[in-house]
Design an enzyme around this catalytic site. Structure first.
Site, PDB file in Angstrom:
ATOM      1  N   GLY A  56      97.822  60.820  10.427  1.00  0.00           N
ATOM      2  CA  GLY A  56      98.559  61.110   9.206  1.00  0.00           C
ATOM      3  C   GLY A  56     100.042  61.262   9.491  1.00  0.00           C
ATOM      4  O   GLY A  56     100.446  61.440  10.650  1.00  0.00           O
ATOM      5  N   TYR A  84      97.070  62.646  14.406  1.00  0.00           N
ATOM      6  CA  TYR A  84      97.240  63.900  13.667  1.00  0.00           C
ATOM      7  C   TYR A  84      95.954  64.711  13.698  1.00  0.00           C
ATOM      8  O   TYR A  84      95.969  65.945  13.739  1.00  0.00           O
ATOM      9  CB  TYR A  84      97.659  63.611  12.228  1.00  0.00           C
ATOM     10  CG  TYR A  84      97.955  64.848  11.402  1.00  0.00           C
ATOM     11  CD1 TYR A  84      99.211  65.429  11.411  1.00  0.00           C
ATOM     12  CD2 TYR A  84      96.959  65.437  10.619  1.00  0.00           C
ATOM     13  CE1 TYR A  84      99.480  66.572  10.661  1.00  0.00           C
ATOM     14  CE2 TYR A  84      97.210  66.570   9.862  1.00  0.00           C
ATOM     15  CZ  TYR A  84      98.478  67.136   9.896  1.00  0.00           C
ATOM     16  OH  TYR A  84      98.742  68.267   9.151  1.00  0.00           O
ATOM     17  N   HIS A 175      95.466  55.521  18.615  1.00  0.00           N
ATOM     18  CA  HIS A 175      94.626  55.020  17.523  1.00  0.00           C
ATOM     19  C   HIS A 175      93.603  54.010  18.053  1.00  0.00           C
ATOM     20  O   HIS A 175      93.934  52.837  18.277  1.00  0.00           O
ATOM     21  CB  HIS A 175      95.489  54.355  16.448  1.00  0.00           C
ATOM     22  CG  HIS A 175      96.295  55.322  15.640  1.00  0.00           C
ATOM     23  ND1 HIS A 175      95.847  55.847  14.451  1.00  0.00           N
ATOM     24  CD2 HIS A 175      97.507  55.888  15.866  1.00  0.00           C
ATOM     25  CE1 HIS A 175      96.753  56.677  13.956  1.00  0.00           C
ATOM     26  NE2 HIS A 175      97.773  56.726  14.805  1.00  0.00           N
ATOM     27  N   GLU A 177      91.213  52.727  16.434  1.00  0.00           N
ATOM     28  CA  GLU A 177      90.729  51.860  15.364  1.00  0.00           C
ATOM     29  C   GLU A 177      91.506  50.555  15.233  1.00  0.00           C
ATOM     30  O   GLU A 177      91.027  49.612  14.593  1.00  0.00           O
ATOM     31  CB  GLU A 177      90.746  52.609  14.021  1.00  0.00           C
ATOM     32  CG  GLU A 177      92.133  52.945  13.484  1.00  0.00           C
ATOM     33  CD  GLU A 177      92.667  54.285  13.959  1.00  0.00           C
ATOM     34  OE1 GLU A 177      93.446  54.901  13.222  1.00  0.00           O
ATOM     35  OE2 GLU A 177      92.305  54.709  15.073  1.00  0.00           O
ATOM     36  N   ASP A 232      83.700  38.310  -4.668  1.00  0.00           N
ATOM     37  CA  ASP A 232      83.230  39.645  -5.057  1.00  0.00           C
ATOM     38  C   ASP A 232      82.388  39.606  -6.330  1.00  0.00           C
ATOM     39  O   ASP A 232      81.262  40.104  -6.365  1.00  0.00           O
ATOM     40  CB  ASP A 232      84.413  40.591  -5.239  1.00  0.00           C
ATOM     41  CG  ASP A 232      85.261  40.715  -3.995  1.00  0.00           C
ATOM     42  OD1 ASP A 232      84.743  40.433  -2.899  1.00  0.00           O
ATOM     43  OD2 ASP A 232      86.444  41.079  -4.112  1.00  0.00           O
TER      44      ASP A 232
END
Length: 518
Positions: A56, A84, A175, A177, A232
């Site tokens: 964050g 964070y 990070h 990810e 979609d």
């Protein structure tokens, strides 16, 4: 759903969605919830099997900055803090975080702490002696909370990897990810394995669950679906049809801004191949008349959106006795509807085709894809038997070719654009590049240039080719076509498309540009 669930507490990172996507790739079901909605009662209700605290932009050193619900650390489940999230964990469990130290942004390298051999979530790392990671932090942890030990360190984060194996709490300053941390997937995989996830989140299982839920919600009612022809809404329509059969009617609003042959393809697939009741509302004349003289991009979008709603409502009412509206809402739309600040997100799509219709028409919503990311929708489409050529199509904007035709939209310009786009995509397919590209298209510029065609002078339009690579469309790089490909494609377009005499290639990345031109 009876799946084990992982809770991701969002503290406002720009890449929180990537955490969820990586976990879904590991067949782990997870949900993202903003920190301000996750209190102790929520944690008890949700009953997560594990928790991840995201990164964050705030600083834990600032009074009033976000914190995690105490119940997370008391639940007895594994917890992973990221950036964070690491700092929050240390601050709340008795460590210390300080600002003003050496910051790290971008690539960094983490080395194992002396004498440490952690076989928990960091198992399999440091095979080359160090780990390449992606950092983005100004603050850093300067004192560990009781029970934690250092696993890895970097020049800007001496406590880059830490863990408390007894309580199964781990945290990293980087990070895992993002793709820039090559072994980040391995770390997340280790974490979910140690948390006891069995990888039961599959599209085969989701298909059966979704059909059961649709039947339970709809009962004996009738459903309409606004079919755009995109992946979609198409997957949503086929899924609902499997659940309730002919009590579904699709309304395909053809606004005359589709690619070459696209309307016929959509009608053929749904009406003929799937035998789904379909209303083909050919309203191209109505849309083009409303767009005459309109040059502002936002005005185009609003005009198209307003007309789409009007036309859809007209044809939907003609079906009669309808109680439900099916939409292809995806999980990113759900996430973006509530920001970490507690207000509505600015990233909600303003051109959502059926926004406001359920309330206006007194309909109940059926959103069978609302737990899924885009790649999962494609996987579900394959489960449902949709053609691979359709499932793998590049994204196409709701306003269609109108925003690929800067300036006024006219039938003449649309015909030129359709033909040029068809030649371009044909070239990409011939060279075996289609699946390596996120999105490719032609833009017809509001510019004419002098040229020589045969022995005569021409004064025709200029077009720009656009092709990008991307993971999720949030950022993008232009595709590095060989010059031979560009030369061959330009020759074909100028030779085969009457009305174009000059071709350019757009090499702008996103940011600073956008993928589409308007």
């Amino acid at each position: 759903m009876q799946h084990d669930r992982l809770l991701i507490v969002d503290f406002g990172s720009q890449v929180t969605q990537l955490i969820a996507r990586r976990l879904r790739e590991l067949s782990v079901y997870c949900e993202i919830h903003p920190f301000h909605t996750v209190d102790d009662a929520f944690v008890t209700r949700f009953a997560p099997k594990a928790v991840i605290l995201s990164g964050g932009p705030d600083s834990v050193t600032r009074p009033g900055s976000p914190r995690a619900a105490p119940a997370i650390f008391a639940a007895g489940v594994p917890v992973l803090g990221i950036c964070y999230g690491q700092q929050v964990m240390m601050d709340q469990l008795g460590g210390r975080v300080e600002a003003g130290h050496h910051a790290e942004f971008g690539r960094a390298f983490v080395t194992p702490a002396p004498g440490h051999a952690d076989d928990s979530i960091f198992a399999g790392l440091f095979q080359s002696g160090r780990e390449e990671v992606w950092m983005s932090h100004g603050d850093r942890v300067t004192r560990l909370a009781p029970g934690f030990e250092v696993v890895g360190t970097s020049p800007g984060a001496p406590l880059a990897m830490i863990g408390d194996p007894v309580r199964r709490f781990w945290a990293v300053q980087f990070h895992p990810e993002v793709h820039h941390t090559p072994n980040g997937r391995k770390l997340l995989e280790n974490f979910t394995r140690l948390a006891g996830f069995t990888g039961d989140w599959t599209m085969g299982a989701y298909r059966d669950e979704a059909i059961a839920r649709i039947r339970a919600r709809v009962g004996d009612g009738k459903v309409i679906c606004g079919l755009s022809g995109g992946v979609d809404s198409s997957v949503a329509a086929v899924l609902v049809h499997e659940a309730i059969g002919d009590r579904l009617t699709c309304v395909f609003v053809d606004h005359g801004l589709l690619r070459e042959g696209e309307a016929a393809q959509v009608v053929g697939m749904f009406r003929d191949a799937y035998n789904i009741p379909l209303i083909h509302a050919d309203e191209s004349g109505r849309f083009l008349a409303a767009l005459a003289g309109v040059t502002d991009p936002e005005a185009k979008r609003k005009t198209i959106g307003r007309l789409f709603v009007e036309v859809f409502e007209e044809h939907a009412r003609a079906v009669g006795d309808v109680q439900f509206l099916a939409q292809g809402t995806l999980y990113p739309d759900v996430i973006e509807s509530v920001s970490v600040s507690g207000g509505p997100s600015v990233t909600i799509k303003s051109h959502h085709n059926v926004g406001g219709l359920p309330e206006k028409m007194g309909l109940h919503l059926v959103e069978p894809l609302r737990e899924l990311f885009k790649d999962e929708v494609r996987a579900l489409g394959r489960e449902l038997g949709l053609p691979a050529s359709f499932i793998g199509r590049h994204p196409f904007p709701g306003p269609g070719l109108a925003i690929r035709c800067p300036g006024e939209v006219t039938p003449e310009k649309l015909e030129i654009l359709r033909r040029a786009d068809a030649v371009y995509i044909d070239q990409i397919r011939r060279h075996g590049l289609y699946d390596a590209i996120w999105q490719a298209f032609v833009v017809l510029l509001p510019v004419r240039s002098v040229g020589v065609m045969g022995d005569g002078r021409s004064y025709d339009y200029v077009c720009a080719l656009r092709a990008v690579t991307s993971v999720d469309g949030m950022t993008a790089d232009y595709f590095p076509f060989p010059h031979e490909f560009l030369s061959e494609t330009a020759t074909r377009i100028v030779g085969e498309v009457r009305g174009i005499n000059r071709v350019t290639y757009d090499i702008t990345s996103k940011p600073p540009g956008t993928i589409e031109w308007e």
